[in-house]
Design a protein around this motif. Structure first.
Motif, mmCIF file in Angstrom:
data_model
loop_
_atom_site.group_PDB
_atom_site.id
_atom_site.type_symbol
_atom_site.label_atom_id
_atom_site.label_comp_id
_atom_site.label_asym_id
_atom_site.label_seq_id
_atom_site.Cartn_x
_atom_site.Cartn_y
_atom_site.Cartn_z
ATOM 1 N N GLU A 98 39.673 51.891 46.046
ATOM 2 C CA GLU A 98 40.201 50.536 46.182
ATOM 3 C C GLU A 98 39.716 49.696 45.002
ATOM 4 N N ARG A 99 40.546 48.744 44.614
ATOM 5 C CA ARG A 99 40.146 47.851 43.529
ATOM 6 C C ARG A 99 38.915 47.039 43.920
ATOM 7 N N THR A 100 38.120 46.706 42.923
ATOM 8 C CA THR A 100 36.922 45.895 43.162
ATOM 9 C C THR A 100 37.309 44.462 43.524
ATOM 10 N N TYR A 101 38.334 43.930 42.862
ATOM 11 C CA TYR A 101 38.817 42.574 43.125
ATOM 12 C C TYR A 101 40.286 42.605 43.539
ATOM 13 N N THR A 102 40.650 41.753 44.488
ATOM 14 C CA THR A 102 42.068 41.573 44.822
ATOM 15 C C THR A 102 42.659 40.570 43.831
ATOM 16 N N ASP A 103 43.999 40.489 43.792
ATOM 17 C CA ASP A 103 44.653 39.504 42.915
ATOM 18 C C ASP A 103 44.229 38.083 43.287
ATOM 19 N N GLU A 104 44.087 37.852 44.594
ATOM 20 C CA GLU A 104 43.685 36.532 45.092
ATOM 21 C C GLU A 104 42.291 36.159 44.566
ATOM 22 N N GLU A 105 41.357 37.113 44.643
ATOM 23 C CA GLU A 105 39.988 36.861 44.152
ATOM 24 C C GLU A 105 39.980 36.598 42.643
ATOM 25 N N LEU A 106 40.804 37.341 41.905
ATOM 26 C CA LEU A 106 40.877 37.145 40.455
ATOM 27 C C LEU A 106 41.432 35.770 40.098
ATOM 28 N N ALA A 107 42.405 35.304 40.906
ATOM 29 C CA ALA A 107 43.008 33.992 40.651
ATOM 30 C C ALA A 107 41.981 32.868 40.782
ATOM 31 N N HIS A 108 40.944 33.120 41.593
ATOM 32 C CA HIS A 108 39.945 32.066 41.848
ATOM 33 C C HIS A 108 38.551 32.415 41.305
ATOM 34 N N ILE A 109 38.479 33.407 40.418
ATOM 35 C CA ILE A 109 37.174 33.887 39.950
ATOM 36 C C ILE A 109 36.370 32.803 39.227
ATOM 37 N N ASP A 110 37.070 31.865 38.570
ATOM 38 C CA ASP A 110 36.377 30.815 37.810
ATOM 39 C C ASP A 110 36.189 29.521 38.603
ATOM 40 N N ASP A 111 36.618 29.512 39.858
ATOM 41 C CA ASP A 111 36.516 28.284 40.651
ATOM 42 C C ASP A 111 35.070 27.777 40.687
#
Length: 386
Positions: free
Chosen positions: A295-308
């Motif tokens: 499984e990927r380490t990050y989902t697309d959703e998590e990547l979209a908010h990684i810099d929040d």
């Protein structure tokens, strides 16, 4: 699964070696500048006084010993670090291969390949102390450390004889040039010059990256997968177009084939290009990915908010997460430069200048702390230590 080397770990790996070379830089500055000091009223120094200093000379043996000691320690530490990189990669891919239901081979990368990569890294680090010196005369002259003392006295004598400036001012100018330069290393083929700690960092990162790359490729071959997952981190480069913008492609799965179910790692991430994945100053790595098993380490959703929470408004200016990390690096670089000046002024007995620089360092340290806290970024004070 987490990567064998997170970007944060990869970024921290060379710090031991870079600190070692910063320490050498401080030692040499102290050794040279302390001998430029004359007792009494500095404004009244005569040409005869300068010549007396010259005849007293400088102990080149001490300089050579400091350089040799640093070279020996760095070779030992680099070997330990690269051995650790091999062990970490071996462990990680053993787990991946077990997960895929296969039997892991005893060694994934041949001993010959490992020895070749390590030998190249050792050569790079070994060359640092052989091609180093101070850059003076507005960048026109590269001086071996042992020559810097004579150069400072030559300049002082010429200026005192002409009546242009006092010895005090002449030495202050020379000391500042030596401190501003710090120890540089030169690539004699290209003529490119770098700060010695930057060159040490690059040599370490190149060796570790090559080892990681070799393990990744061999493991993918063993697992018969064309897919790779690319790591992700806070504050990835978000400028430029196409693969230059690392934030756009980090943390996802890519293929080495064109027209596959996953995008091409070459077309999207720029693998193999200086401004793409695993290129200059890139902290991302790729790892072999088995579709349907991992499984990927990050989902697309998590990547979209990684810099929040990591962009910041500070003193009337807005910084993205990437710009915030660049601001941190800029302050760290300035503090290191000022610490070289502090060391040199102190050694030369220029106490007023030393005090002024010390005050600037204090102000910058306070700004660094306030900015890092506002951007919710970890303080990396080890980058500013000498």
């Amino acid at each position: 699964m987490r990567y064998p080397f997170t970007p944060e770990l990869l970024d921290a790996l060379p710090e031991g070696l870079t600190k070692l070379y910063r320490s050498l830089e401080a030692t040499l500055l102290d050794e040279i500048c302390s001998r430029l000091k004359l007792a009494g009223e500095l404004n009244e120094v005569t040409v005869q006084d300068i010549r007396a200093l010259r005849s007293h000379g400088i102990d080149l043996k001490e300089i050579e010993k400091a350089i040799q000691r640093t070279a020996n320690i760095s070779q030992r530490d680099l070997k330990k670090l690269l051995d650790g990189a091999v062990e970490r990669n071996q462990e990680y891919y053993k787990e991946v291969i077990d997960l895929a239901g296969l039997t892991a081979p005893e060694t994934l990368v041949s001993a010959t390949d490992i020895v070749a990569i390590m030998a190249q890294a050792q050569r790079e680090v070994g060359n640092l102390t052989r091609s180093m010196g101070f850059l003076v005369d507005n960048g026109r002259t590269m001086l071996a450390p042992g020559r810097a003392y004579q150069w400072a006295l030559d300049n002082a004598e010429m200026q005192v004889m002409s009546g242009a400036v006092s010895y005090n001012q002449a030495i202050k100018n020379a000391v500042k040039q030596l401190a501003d330069s710090g120890i540089k290393i030169v690539d004699y083929e290209s003529g490119h010059r770098d700060q010695i700690d930057v060159a040490a960092r690059r040599a370490v990162m190149t060796g570790v990256s090559q080892l990681c790359s070799k393990y990744t490729e061999q493991s993918a071959e063993y697992l018969e997968t064309p897919y790779f997952e690319v790591s992700a981190h806070i504050g990835a480069r978000d400028t430029g177009v196409g693969w230059q913008n690392h934030k756009e492609w980090q943390g996802r799965v890519y293929s080495v084939r064109i027209g596959d179910k996953y995008p091409s790692i070459y077309e999207v991430c720029g693998l193999g290009y200086v401004d793409g994945l695993e290129g200059a100053n890139c902290r991302h790595i790729r790892t072999a990915f088995v579709d349907g098993v991992m499984e990927r380490t990050y989902t697309d959703e998590e990547l979209a908010h990684i810099d929040d929470g990591h962009d910041v408004d500070f003193e009337g200016k807005h910084y993205t997460a990437y710009e915030a990390t660049q601001k941190q690096r800029q302050i760290e670089h300035t503090v290191r430069k000022l610490k070289r000046e502090q060391t040199a002024y102190k050694a030369a007995g220029l106490s007023k200048e030393e005090q002024a620089v010390t005050a600037r360092i204090r102000r910058l340290n306070a700004e660094y702390k306030a900015f890092s806290e506002a951007a919710d970024l970890p303080l990396q004070r080890e980058r500013m230590r000498v």
